[in-house]
Write a protein that holds these residues in place. Structure first.
Motif, PDB file in Angstrom:
ATOM      1  N   ASP A   1      40.192  27.142  43.502  1.00  0.00           N
ATOM      2  CA  ASP A   1      40.048  26.709  42.112  1.00  0.00           C
ATOM      3  C   ASP A   1      39.243  27.702  41.273  1.00  0.00           C
ATOM      4  O   ASP A   1      39.386  27.755  40.056  1.00  0.00           O
ATOM      5  CB  ASP A   1      39.360  25.331  42.046  1.00  0.00           C
ATOM      6  N   VAL A   2      38.396  28.454  41.923  1.00  0.00           N
ATOM      7  CA  VAL A   2      37.573  29.443  41.210  1.00  0.00           C
ATOM      8  C   VAL A   2      38.316  30.780  41.253  1.00  0.00           C
ATOM      9  O   VAL A   2      38.737  31.213  42.322  1.00  0.00           O
ATOM     10  CB  VAL A   2      36.204  29.578  41.911  1.00  0.00           C
ATOM     11  N   VAL A   3      38.519  31.432  40.090  1.00  0.00           N
ATOM     12  CA  VAL A   3      39.298  32.686  40.080  1.00  0.00           C
ATOM     13  C   VAL A   3      38.512  33.820  40.733  1.00  0.00           C
ATOM     14  O   VAL A   3      38.983  34.494  41.630  1.00  0.00           O
ATOM     15  CB  VAL A   3      39.680  33.109  38.643  1.00  0.00           C
ATOM     16  N   ILE A   4      37.295  34.018  40.250  1.00  0.00           N
ATOM     17  CA  ILE A   4      36.472  35.120  40.743  1.00  0.00           C
ATOM     18  C   ILE A   4      35.193  34.567  41.360  1.00  0.00           C
ATOM     19  O   ILE A   4      34.422  33.898  40.684  1.00  0.00           O
ATOM     20  CB  ILE A   4      36.096  36.074  39.568  1.00  0.00           C
ATOM     21  N   ARG A   5      35.006  34.813  42.633  1.00  0.00           N
ATOM     22  CA  ARG A   5      33.790  34.316  43.290  1.00  0.00           C
ATOM     23  C   ARG A   5      32.601  35.227  42.976  1.00  0.00           C
ATOM     24  O   ARG A   5      31.481  34.763  42.849  1.00  0.00           O
ATOM     25  CB  ARG A   5      33.996  34.279  44.815  1.00  0.00           C
ATOM     26  N   GLY A   6      32.863  36.526  42.855  1.00  0.00           N
ATOM     27  CA  GLY A   6      31.735  37.417  42.601  1.00  0.00           C
ATOM     28  C   GLY A   6      32.149  38.801  42.144  1.00  0.00           C
ATOM     29  O   GLY A   6      33.313  39.183  42.226  1.00  0.00           O
ATOM     30  N   VAL A   7      31.154  39.523  41.634  1.00  0.00           N
ATOM     31  CA  VAL A   7      31.339  40.890  41.161  1.00  0.00           C
ATOM     32  C   VAL A   7      30.348  41.761  41.922  1.00  0.00           C
ATOM     33  O   VAL A   7      29.189  41.375  42.074  1.00  0.00           O
ATOM     34  CB  VAL A   7      31.007  40.991  39.650  1.00  0.00           C
ATOM     35  N   SER A   8      30.802  42.912  42.413  1.00  0.00           N
ATOM     36  CA  SER A   8      29.844  43.755  43.121  1.00  0.00           C
ATOM     37  C   SER A   8      29.977  45.208  42.712  1.00  0.00           C
ATOM     38  O   SER A   8      31.005  45.635  42.191  1.00  0.00           O
ATOM     39  CB  SER A   8      30.023  43.615  44.626  1.00  0.00           C
ATOM     40  N   LEU A   9      28.904  45.918  42.947  1.00  0.00           N
ATOM     41  CA  LEU A   9      28.869  47.333  42.591  1.00  0.00           C
ATOM     42  C   LEU A   9      28.370  48.103  43.813  1.00  0.00           C
ATOM     43  O   LEU A   9      27.277  47.849  44.306  1.00  0.00           O
ATOM     44  CB  LEU A   9      27.907  47.541  41.410  1.00  0.00           C
ATOM     45  N   ASP A  10      29.194  49.009  44.295  1.00  0.00           N
ATOM     46  CA  ASP A  10      28.814  49.823  45.451  1.00  0.00           C
ATOM     47  C   ASP A  10      28.435  51.215  44.954  1.00  0.00           C
ATOM     48  O   ASP A  10      29.280  51.938  44.444  1.00  0.00           O
ATOM     49  CB  ASP A  10      30.011  49.885  46.412  1.00  0.00           C
TER      50      ASP A  10
END
Ligand code: ASP
Ligand code: MG
Length: 405
Positions: A249-258
């Motif tokens: 139901d959630v489109v994006i769980r998280g955003v990350s930067l490597d």
């Protein structure tokens, strides 16, 4: 009575006071009658410092000696933790990875666990001890000390939880759990109550830095449910487990930067069968893991050539350049360029499978912020772009705002 594996990372054991807190927490579980296995990292900064000293002596030190050196970091912490428990009247025994029965292959600095025979751990637990195991290390069948790759204490904890059939595995760190983004960069980031292995895996391997990705893979393979939580308070953390239907139901769980990747570009690579195979075979044989790969459309008609870019972990860049140099004559490319000033920004969510327009929204948001995209790669549950490192954090905030708030 439960058997609990508790892992404490470098900042949770960063000084004697913190180690006292760890002992107090372990004591609480012991008082309930639980059996406790503690896995610890080196005190924060220690591993980096050991690496720095070795590199002052030589840019590419022997990997066997690096393992010998780095294993000392965790050995310091196990003994101090045992002493802290003794100081409050709790029976405890420290063990190196080898003593805990952790057998690995012989790939120094990135060894893989082959099997664990925790017979002695069981015996010491049954005799009423807390058992404190050094994370990040093991031993080959021939008795050589090995380490499991940076952040490898997580793997020790998960693998031990599987081998001991533990009832509970808790990974204590300096954050409250897994967030939608690094809260130090994105102030509006929220803590996730739960996350699937696959999402966690993408976030970990993309540099969310909460846990080492190999340990999450291992947990998925062996079905080890674990909780990531803070060693500084008693708040519930984030449960990492198999995907459930409602997670989509959630489109994006998280955003990350490597920020830990470097880009290597081979310019003017002959466009003929076998060339890419040769290059990536050589990198694989040197145990260098390659992440993104982009090959351009080839140019020239007689003997066409192309440009090939890929990313590797920054610490592997020197080794990568060496391997590539050794192929220069055999393959006959024109030039090599490397760029360490890149950031890899990714959005992750199992909900991407059932929602459309996610990539367009990400690219539009970057465009509105004047951020140029250098490389793109996608998977079923992830979209990643390589951008200028200097704009990485700004981009991360904009993307988080657009998708999560
Ligand atoms: N001390 C090792 C490292 O810094 C292992 C760990 O912390 O998990 O990578
Ligand atoms: Mg660590």
């Amino acid at each position: 009575m439960a058997l609990i594996v508790q892992k404490f990372g470098g900042s949770s054991v960063g000084n004697p006071d913190r180690i006292k807190n760890v002992a107090a927490r372990v004591a609480k579980y012991r008082a309930q009658g639980d059996q406790v296995v503690v896995v610890v990292s080196a005190m924060s900064g220690v591993t980096d410092n050991l690496i720095r000293m070795a590199k002052e002596l030589m840019p590419l030190p022997s990997e066997r000696e690096m393992d010998m050196l780095l294993a000392t970091g965790e050995q310091t912490t196990i003994a101090l933790t045992a002493i802290a428990l003794h100081a409050i009247g709790i029976a405890a025994v420290s063990m190196t990875g080898a003593q805990a029965g952790i057998v690995t292959n012989g790939v120094h600095t990135k060894a893989k666990i082959q099997n664990i025979t925790p017979k002695q751990v069981h015996e010491l637990l049954d005799a009423g001890n807390v058992v404190i195991v050094a994370g990040f290390q093991g031993q080959t069948q021939e008795g050589q000390i090995t380490t499991l790759g940076r952040g490898g204490s997580d793997l020790t904890a998960i693998a031990l939880a599987a081998a001991l059939s533990a009832d509970l595995c808790q990974v204590y760190t300096d954050v409250d759990g897994v967030y939608t983004a690094d809260p130090r960069i994105v102030p509006t980031a929220k803590k996730l109550p739960e996350i699937s292995y696959d999402e966690m895996l993408e976030l970990a391997s993309l540099g969310a830095k909460v846990m080492q990705s190999r340990s999450v893979e291992f947990a998925k393979k062996f079905g080890v449910v674990f909780e990531v939580r803070s060693s500084l308070n008693d708040n519930p953390g984030t449960i990492v487990k198999e995907e459930t239907a409602s997670m989509e139901d959630v489109v994006i769980r998280g955003v990350s930067l490597d920020k830990n990747q470097a880009k290597v570009t081979l310019i003017g690579v002959p466009d003929k069968p076998g060339v890419a195979a040769r290059i990536f075979k050589a990198l694989g044989e040197a145990a260098i893991s390659v992440d993104m790969i982009v090959q351009n459309v080839s140019h020239g008609s007689g003997s066409p050539s192309t440009d090939l870019s890929f990313t590797v972990d920054k610490p592997d860049l020197l080794k990568t350049n060496k391997v590539i140099d050794s192929l220069r004559i055999e393959i006959g490319f024109q030039a090599v360029a490397s760029d360490e000033k890149i950031g890899k920004l990714s959005i992750v969510g199992v909900g991407m499978r059932s929602h459309s327009g996610v990539a367009a929204k990400m690219f539009e948001t970057l465009a509105q912020n004047g951020i140029n995209i250098d490389m793109i790669s996608t998977s079923e549950i992830k979209i990643s772009v390589v951008i200028d490192l200097a704009k990485g954090e700004q981009a991360m905030r904009a993307i988080h705002q657009a998708f999560i708030g």
